[in-house]
Structure formats: structure tokens, C-alpha cells
Motif scaffolding. Structure first.
Motif, PDB file in Angstrom:
ATOM      1  N   TRP A 124       0.016  -1.386   0.151  1.00 34.85           N
ATOM      2  CA  TRP A 124      -0.184   0.080  -0.190  1.00 34.85           C
ATOM      3  C   TRP A 124       1.226   1.239   0.268  1.00 34.85           C
ATOM      4  N   VAL A 128      -5.640   5.294   0.510  1.00 38.28           N
ATOM      5  CA  VAL A 128      -6.680   5.407   0.130  1.00 38.28           C
ATOM      6  C   VAL A 128      -7.923   5.863   0.890  1.00 38.28           C
ATOM      7  N   SER A 254      -8.171  -4.102  -2.662  1.00 41.78           N
ATOM      8  CA  SER A 254      -8.171  -3.437  -2.076  1.00 41.78           C
ATOM      9  C   SER A 254      -7.125  -3.345  -1.146  1.00 41.78           C
ATOM     10  N   TRP A 263     -13.105   5.564  -1.591  1.00 40.71           N
ATOM     11  CA  TRP A 263     -13.203   4.612  -1.883  1.00 40.71           C
ATOM     12  C   TRP A 263     -14.207   4.908  -0.692  1.00 40.71           C
ATOM     13  N   MET A 277      -8.621  -0.069   7.349  1.00 37.85           N
ATOM     14  CA  MET A 277      -6.806   0.562   6.259  1.00 37.85           C
ATOM     15  C   MET A 277      -6.513   1.432   7.497  1.00 37.85           C
TER      16      MET A 277
END
Length: 401
Positions: A124, A128, A254, A263, A277
Motif C-alpha cells: 500500500w 486510500v 483493496s 473508496w 485501512m
């Protein structure tokens, strides 16, 4: 060194416990020495909310609407135990809920990425943004404990007629739950997400389960599509896309993706996914939180964590504070950045970006509070919260000379 002048004021909402102590440190050491900004202040601490019977929260919301940009420290929402502990006449409602309802906003949560802080999902690499629809659903649902055999129905009494639909015929005890939403709020949610995606240059995905909830989630899908029509040219020009995706597919995507998208989630989904997250990116204390109105003209930044009571108890006992203040720093920097965006003042935006970069650079160099040190690949002797803020102030002063 001349201070950066901010044309219009910020509405500041003070909070509780350790979060408020760190809030004041960041304001007084990292913002006011460098920025000439008017602050319209409201005390949203639990004691003051109780003394005003929560009128102060409504006054703060009114000021936030009037001035356009506000920022809020973490506050106590008392359960029954804390109500008794604090001697409150009643368990006051969540000020966050009151403010969200008053501002008609959508919550955007985004991780603060520092190269030196390990991520549980290493690939990642980009943030996000989780957009959470803050209306209806589980948080305003009606629930029913079914005592025994019988039928639960969903009934609509309309001006032009009524409709009744059997929900379930119970053979024995059970439970039932009724959710709702309204078109106006769904449309506002869609517009806010699409505005935010354009601002951050991110593709936007809305997750749903319209294959099962054909009318409920299907309504979200249809209204998102209608609202996107007005945004489609700007998205195309920016090279961005919008798409609805089944939540099963979105969850799998994801995990596999490298990030870099927005999102959009229904209310409870967004609550869950934001926490998921936060852990995946390293720490719940490394998250920004922004509440934005559907037209993008009202913004409230928040600290994305609680009041940090454990650290507050240590601080009151005379021990040094060991929590990282990055979420608090970003609440101030993002408020200033949005103020600059609305006012057209690039020097204010530059200050906000410089403040964030100064904090991130220190973390990447190994200057860390003890809560982040175990996550870091490179670390020096950990510093306490006040020491970290002082190091940011020194770095910031050097960068602005």
C-alpha cells in the motif's frame, strides 16, 4: 520572520483529555508562531457541553457554516459508566454526530504515510481515502426484540396510499432491524465524493450490494450514476474514472492494490473500512479525518483518534506524554489547506504543506514517539510528544526562512 496571513478565520472546537493538551501544544507551538489567523473558539469539552446542555455544539455548527472551515479536537461521548463518573445529568449525544447532521457532511479518512513506518500491507504505497456516508442506516435504525411467534411487517403510510410488506414470520423469539436513507442525502454523498476525488486527483469507487439489496443499494447506485453525469467531463479531463463495485470485489481489490483511490462506503461500511485501512497502513493514530459538504464549500477537519485517556492519566500524574501528535498536526494543516483553497491564498497552502512535510521528514529520519518506534525501520532514542513537537517547530522555522 513575517507570519503568513490568513484572510478569513477558522472555527476552532476544543476537546477533552490528552487530545486537548496535544491540540493546544500544536496550535501554540506549530501554528500561531508562524501564521496570523483569526480563531473563533468553542469549548466542546464535556464539562462545558453539560453546563450549556449541549447548546455550545449547535453554536459551533452555526459558526462552522458561517465561516466555511472549522477544525475539531477529539471529545468525550459518555456511555453510562462515564456519565456516572463525570456526574452528568444525562448522557450527552456525540458532538460529532450533531456536527455532521448540521453540516450535511461526508467523512473522508486518509492515512498519513511515512516511509519509515512499516505497513501491515507493505504494497500500500499510496493512500486510500475512505469516504463514509454519515447518515441513516445502523446509526439511526429502529430495532425490535421479538418476544415470540408473530409477524414483523415493513409499513409505509403515504399521503397517496399505504404499502405493507411482510418482513418475516417468526415461530419464536428473535430480533428485527429497520434501516432507512433518503435521496437528498445519498445525492449529497455522491457529490461530496466526486468533488473530493477531483480535488485529490483520485479515481472514485462506490461499494454496494445491489445484487441482494436491489432497491436499497440499487438506489445508491442509480443516484451516484445520475450525479456523476455532471462530473464526467472533469473526470475525463483529469484522466480519472468513477465506478460502482460490489463490496466483495472492492474488498478483494483493496488488498491487492497499491492504493491511490477514493473508496465511497455506506455509513456502517465506512466505519468498518476506515478502521481496517488504518491498521493496514500502520496505526490508527496516523489518519486524517475531513468532513466536507456536498458542494465542497464547508470543511471540518478532525483528529481521527479518541481523547487518549490513558496518556492523559499519565500526564496528570506528572509523567511525560508518549503519544504521536501527527493526527493533530494534520487537523490543523488540512484546515489551513482548505482555507487556502477556498480563499485562493497559495502562501497559506504552502505553509500547510511545509508543516506536514516537516513532521513526516522527522519520522522518516527516526525521530519518533514510543508508540511509533516499534513500527519504524530506522529510529533514534524515542522522544516524548512535547519533544517531537519542538523538533517539528525547529524544522519548520528553518524551512520557512
Amino acid at each position: 520572520m513575517a507570519k503568513v496571513r490568513v484572510e478569513r478565520p477558522l472555527v476552532e472546537m476544543e476537546g477533552d483529555e490528552m487530545a486537548q493538551v496535544m491540540w493546544a501544544w500544536v496550535r501554540d507551538r506549530l501554528v500561531l508562531p508562524f501564521v496570523d489567523v483569526g480563531l473563533v473558539r468553542f469549548d466542546l469539552s464535556i464539562g462545558h457541553r453539560a453546563r450549556t446542555d449541549d447548546r455550545v455544539t449547535l453554536d459551533a455548527a452555526s459558526a462552522a457554516r458561517r465561516h466555511g472551515v472549522s477544525l475539531k479536537c477529539s471529545t468525550i461521548t459518555p456511555d453510562r459508566t462515564r456519565q456516572r463518573e463525570l456526574g452528568l445529568a444525562r448522557a450527552l449525544p456525540s458532538p460529532n454526530g450533531t456536527l455532521r447532521a448540521a453540516l450535511d457532511g461526508v467523512i473522508f479518512r486518509e492515512p498519513i504515510i511515512c516511509r519509515n513506518v512499516a505497513r501491515l500491507v507493505p504494497h500500500w504505497a499510496q493512500p486510500v481515502v475512505i469516504a463514509r456516508h454519515a447518515f441513516g442506516e445502523q446509526y439511526r435504525a429502529q430495532e425490535l426484540a421479538v418476544p415470540g411467534p408473530g409477524t414483523v411487517r415493513l409499513v409505509f403510510d403515504g399521503a397517496d396510499g399505504s404499502e405493507s410488506r411482510e418482513l418475516y414470520r417468526f415461530d419464536g423469539p428473535g430480533v428485527a432491524l429497520a434501516l432507512f436513507n433518503i435521496d437528498a442525502s445519498i445525492r449529497g454523498f455522491a457529490r461530496a465524493c466526486l468533488h473530493y476525488g477531483l480535488q485529490r486527483r483520485m479515481p472514485v469507487y462506490f461499494s454496494h450490494k445491489a445484487t441482494v439489496l436491489k432497491q436499497y443499494d440499487g438506489r445508491f447506485v442509480d443516484l451516484f450514476a445520475e450525479e456523476f453525469e455532471a462530473f464526467a467531463p472533469a473526470f475525463a479531463e483529469a484522466g480519472l474514472v468513477y465506478a460502482p463495485r460490489l463490496i466483495d470485489d472492492m474488498a478483494a481489490f483493496s488488498v491487492k492494490s497499491t492504493g491511490g483511490y477514493l473508496w465511497a462506503c455506506k455509513n456502517y461500511d465506512g466505519d468498518v473500512q476506515a478502521d481496517y485501512m488504518a491498521q493496514g497502513y500502520g496505526s490508527p493514530g496516523l489518519m486524517t479525518s475531513v468532513l466536507m459538504s456536498p458542494d465542497g464549500r464547508l470543511v471540518q477537519t478532525e483528529t481521527a483518534h479518541g481523547t487518549v485517556r490513558r496518556h492523559y492519566d499519565r500526564w496528570r500524574a506528572g509523567a511525560p506524554v508518549l503519544a504521536n501528535p501527527l493526527a493533530t498536526i494534520h487537523a490543523w494543516s488540512r484546515a489551513l489547506w482548505h482555507r487556502a483553497r477556498l480563499d485562493g491564498t497559495p502562501d497559506v497552502a504552502h505553509f500547510a504543506e511545509t508543516l506536514e512535510r516537516a513532521a513526516a521528514d522527522l519520522v522518516d529520519e527516526g525521530v519518533l514517539t514510543p508508540d511509533l518506534a516499534p513500527l519504524a525501520a530506522t529510529r533514534r532514542t524515542p522522544v516524548d510528544t512535547a519533544g517531537f513537537i519542538d523538533a517539528v517547530a525547529a524544522r519548520l522555522a528553518g524551512a520557512l526562512r
